[in-house]
Motif scaffolding. Structure first.
Motif, mmCIF file in Angstrom:
data_model
loop_
_atom_site.group_PDB
_atom_site.id
_atom_site.type_symbol
_atom_site.label_atom_id
_atom_site.label_comp_id
_atom_site.label_asym_id
_atom_site.label_seq_id
_atom_site.Cartn_x
_atom_site.Cartn_y
_atom_site.Cartn_z
ATOM 1 N N ASN A 146 0.884 -1.217 -0.142
ATOM 2 C CA ASN A 146 -0.035 0.158 -0.046
ATOM 3 C C ASN A 146 0.623 1.188 0.000
ATOM 4 O O ASN A 146 1.913 1.234 0.556
ATOM 5 C CB ASN A 146 -0.946 0.125 1.214
ATOM 6 C CG ASN A 146 -1.698 -1.374 1.289
ATOM 7 O OD1 ASN A 146 -1.534 -2.115 2.286
ATOM 8 N ND2 ASN A 146 -2.661 -1.289 0.448
ATOM 9 N N TYR A 147 0.576 2.223 -0.591
ATOM 10 C CA TYR A 147 1.191 3.480 -0.698
ATOM 11 C C TYR A 147 0.270 4.413 -1.076
ATOM 12 O O TYR A 147 -1.111 4.437 -1.706
ATOM 13 C CB TYR A 147 2.250 3.521 -2.091
ATOM 14 C CG TYR A 147 3.038 2.543 -2.002
ATOM 15 C CD1 TYR A 147 4.391 2.143 -1.245
ATOM 16 C CD2 TYR A 147 2.877 1.403 -2.766
ATOM 17 C CE1 TYR A 147 4.992 1.146 -1.220
ATOM 18 C CE2 TYR A 147 3.591 0.229 -2.768
ATOM 19 C CZ TYR A 147 4.875 0.074 -1.754
ATOM 20 O OH TYR A 147 5.852 -0.996 -1.912
ATOM 21 N N PRO A 148 0.671 5.663 -0.648
ATOM 22 C CA PRO A 148 -0.369 6.987 -0.902
ATOM 23 C C PRO A 148 -0.477 7.311 -2.438
ATOM 24 O O PRO A 148 0.301 7.088 -3.079
ATOM 25 C CB PRO A 148 0.314 8.213 -0.223
ATOM 26 C CG PRO A 148 0.897 7.668 0.789
ATOM 27 C CD PRO A 148 1.626 6.239 0.445
ATOM 28 N N ALA A 149 -1.562 7.461 -2.972
ATOM 29 C CA ALA A 149 -1.811 7.761 -4.231
ATOM 30 C C ALA A 149 -1.031 9.038 -4.732
ATOM 31 O O ALA A 149 -0.927 9.759 -4.019
ATOM 32 C CB ALA A 149 -3.437 7.955 -4.693
ATOM 33 N N THR A 150 -0.671 8.931 -6.035
ATOM 34 C CA THR A 150 -0.254 10.007 -6.566
ATOM 35 C C THR A 150 -0.897 11.225 -6.594
ATOM 36 O O THR A 150 -2.045 10.933 -6.935
ATOM 37 C CB THR A 150 0.331 9.690 -8.179
ATOM 38 O OG1 THR A 150 0.732 8.428 -8.196
ATOM 39 C CG2 THR A 150 1.056 10.620 -8.876
ATOM 40 N N GLY A 151 -0.167 12.331 -6.176
ATOM 41 C CA GLY A 151 -0.857 13.781 -5.729
ATOM 42 C C GLY A 151 -1.431 13.726 -4.338
ATOM 43 O O GLY A 151 -1.715 15.043 -4.345
ATOM 44 N N TYR A 152 -1.320 12.747 -3.653
ATOM 45 C CA TYR A 152 -1.744 12.921 -2.469
ATOM 46 C C TYR A 152 -0.653 12.729 -1.424
ATOM 47 O O TYR A 152 0.416 11.835 -1.570
ATOM 48 C CB TYR A 152 -2.811 11.675 -1.868
ATOM 49 C CG TYR A 152 -4.058 12.096 -2.601
ATOM 50 C CD1 TYR A 152 -5.147 13.042 -2.208
ATOM 51 C CD2 TYR A 152 -4.177 11.730 -3.997
ATOM 52 C CE1 TYR A 152 -6.355 13.224 -2.641
ATOM 53 C CE2 TYR A 152 -5.355 12.048 -4.435
ATOM 54 C CZ TYR A 152 -6.667 12.685 -4.136
ATOM 55 O OH TYR A 152 -7.634 13.120 -4.425
ATOM 56 N N SER A 153 -0.581 13.419 -0.274
ATOM 57 C CA SER A 153 0.659 13.429 0.481
ATOM 58 C C SER A 153 0.400 12.105 1.678
ATOM 59 O O SER A 153 -0.720 11.570 1.623
ATOM 60 C CB SER A 153 0.464 14.768 1.374
ATOM 61 O OG SER A 153 -0.519 14.826 2.217
ATOM 62 N N GLY A 154 1.551 11.707 2.467
ATOM 63 C CA GLY A 154 1.550 10.833 3.353
ATOM 64 C C GLY A 154 0.555 11.146 4.492
ATOM 65 O O GLY A 154 -0.317 10.199 4.799
ATOM 66 N N MET A 155 0.360 12.307 4.666
ATOM 67 C CA MET A 155 -0.482 12.878 5.716
ATOM 68 C C MET A 155 -1.995 12.802 5.290
ATOM 69 O O MET A 155 -2.790 12.429 5.976
ATOM 70 C CB MET A 155 -0.407 14.193 6.183
ATOM 71 C CG MET A 155 -1.231 14.948 7.107
ATOM 72 S SD MET A 155 -0.765 13.843 8.828
ATOM 73 C CE MET A 155 0.950 14.145 9.097
ATOM 74 N N ALA A 156 -2.374 12.797 4.110
ATOM 75 C CA ALA A 156 -3.820 12.509 3.557
ATOM 76 C C ALA A 156 -4.108 11.184 3.746
ATOM 77 O O ALA A 156 -5.094 10.643 4.300
ATOM 78 C CB ALA A 156 -3.805 12.965 2.200
ATOM 79 N N ALA A 157 -3.100 10.234 3.420
ATOM 80 C CA ALA A 157 -3.067 8.583 3.501
ATOM 81 C C ALA A 157 -3.321 8.316 4.942
ATOM 82 O O ALA A 157 -4.045 7.531 5.270
ATOM 83 C CB ALA A 157 -1.967 8.209 2.777
ATOM 84 N N PHE A 158 -2.720 8.936 5.726
ATOM 85 C CA PHE A 158 -2.692 8.721 7.175
ATOM 86 C C PHE A 158 -3.967 8.948 7.693
ATOM 87 O O PHE A 158 -4.596 8.234 8.651
ATOM 88 C CB PHE A 158 -1.626 9.643 8.072
ATOM 89 C CG PHE A 158 -1.935 9.828 9.553
ATOM 90 C CD1 PHE A 158 -1.341 8.828 10.328
ATOM 91 C CD2 PHE A 158 -2.594 10.986 10.070
ATOM 92 C CE1 PHE A 158 -1.504 8.832 11.868
ATOM 93 C CE2 PHE A 158 -2.852 10.865 11.386
ATOM 94 C CZ PHE A 158 -2.209 10.035 12.181
ATOM 95 N N TRP A 159 -4.607 10.300 7.582
ATOM 96 C CA TRP A 159 -5.952 10.382 7.838
ATOM 97 C C TRP A 159 -6.915 9.456 7.302
ATOM 98 O O TRP A 159 -7.946 8.953 8.244
ATOM 99 C CB TRP A 159 -6.263 11.973 7.611
ATOM 100 C CG TRP A 159 -5.860 13.054 8.384
ATOM 101 C CD1 TRP A 159 -4.613 14.013 7.915
ATOM 102 C CD2 TRP A 159 -5.936 13.193 9.611
ATOM 103 N NE1 TRP A 159 -4.461 14.734 9.084
ATOM 104 C CE2 TRP A 159 -5.008 14.197 10.169
ATOM 105 C CE3 TRP A 159 -6.712 12.416 10.691
ATOM 106 C CZ2 TRP A 159 -4.844 14.621 11.323
ATOM 107 C CZ3 TRP A 159 -6.660 13.031 12.071
ATOM 108 C CH2 TRP A 159 -5.772 14.199 12.470
#
Length: 275
Positions: A146-159
């Motif tokens: 799993n990885y954060p989507a392209t164009g989205y930050s790690g923080m967005a994926a964290f939330w």
């Protein structure tokens, strides 16, 4: 040969006999706390099957483009979790997820001293699954992680992981509670939630909700890009779900919840005044 000449019968109290009898009794006695290995094997096997499906969907999609749809790949783990809970939940509680083990311990439904063993075997099961997939499919395990989507930050994926895991652990704690008393039917609720969360939440973060599920493929691929998201997010979500459970149902530790969290193998119920 006369009675006096017959060879003496070995005493049933001999050391070898006592050792053999004790060994057989320990293997047969599921209530013996020394049978913790059964719980750990259950967690390893269950997590292996979960990651086999969860990571396998992405890896198969890379090896055979167009064969497995995104919807099928995110729904499959929910169906697998449902099956695992139904066939071995009574042995270990079928946590399959370090965040779930921590949540049960925070609710006092699960002894803290068992948490490290559960987490280690969950990580091991996930790693074995990733190794198996890489050997059989012959593609990098990174395609199953799993990885954060392209164009989205790690923080967005964290939330996203935090919110999704809050819902997942809330479902798990709720169906395990004595207040609901749904028993094994809780497997359908948990499996359905995982499938639903994957359908709408996976585009941003992958909807892991499970540090072990992401750890296995990352370790095999030796790529821990943004792995902190998949540790911090699920654990924070699990802690938040425990708080929600306290607001809704008060303190945990009831017999029904302890049985769901620990399985039927040497279930321990929290007693006030004892850690």
């Amino acid at each position: 040969m006369t009675a006096e000449q017959q060879a003496p019968t070995p005493s049933p109290l001999g050391p070898l006999f006592r050792y053999e009898r004790n060994l057989v009794e320990r293997v047969n006695d599921f209530n013996d706390p020394r049978q913790e290995w059964r719980r750990l094997f259950s967690e390893l096997l269950g997590t292996f099957f979960l990651v086999l499906v969860a990571a396998g969907g992405g890896m198969m999609s890379h090896a055979f483009p167009g064969v497995i749809s995104h919807s099928a790949a995110v729904v499959a783990p929910g169906l697998m979790v449902m099956g695992v809970i139904l066939f071995m939940g009574k042995i270990s509680g079928a946590h399959l997820n370090p965040a779930v083990s921590i949540a049960f311990a925070l609710r006092r439904d699960f002894p803290w001293r068992r948490v490290p063993g559960y987490i280690i075997t969950q990580l091991a099961g996930a790693t074995l699954a990733a190794l198996f997939l890489r050997a059989v499919i012959n593609v990098s395990a990174k395609y199953g992680s799993n990885y954060p989507a392209t164009g989205y930050s790690g923080m967005a994926a964290f939330w996203m992981e935090l919110v999704l895991t809050t819902g997942l652990v809330s479902v798990i704690l709720g169906t395990a509670s004595g207040a609901q008393n749904v028993g094994i039917i809780g497997a359908f609720g948990v499996g359905a939630y995982i499938a639903l969360a994957g359908l709408w939440g996976s585009p941003i973060s992958g909807a892991s909700m499970n540090p072990a599920r992401t750890f296995g493929p990352d370790l095999v691929a030796t790529t821990f890009t943004s792995y902190w998201v998949y540790v911090a997010g699920p654990i924070a979500g699990a802690v938040l779900a425990v708080g929600i459970a306290f607001v809704l149902r008060g303190r945990g530790g009831d017999k029904a919840a302890a049985g769901a969290a620990q399985g039927d193998l040497f279930t321990e119920v929290y007693e006030t005044g004892k850690s």
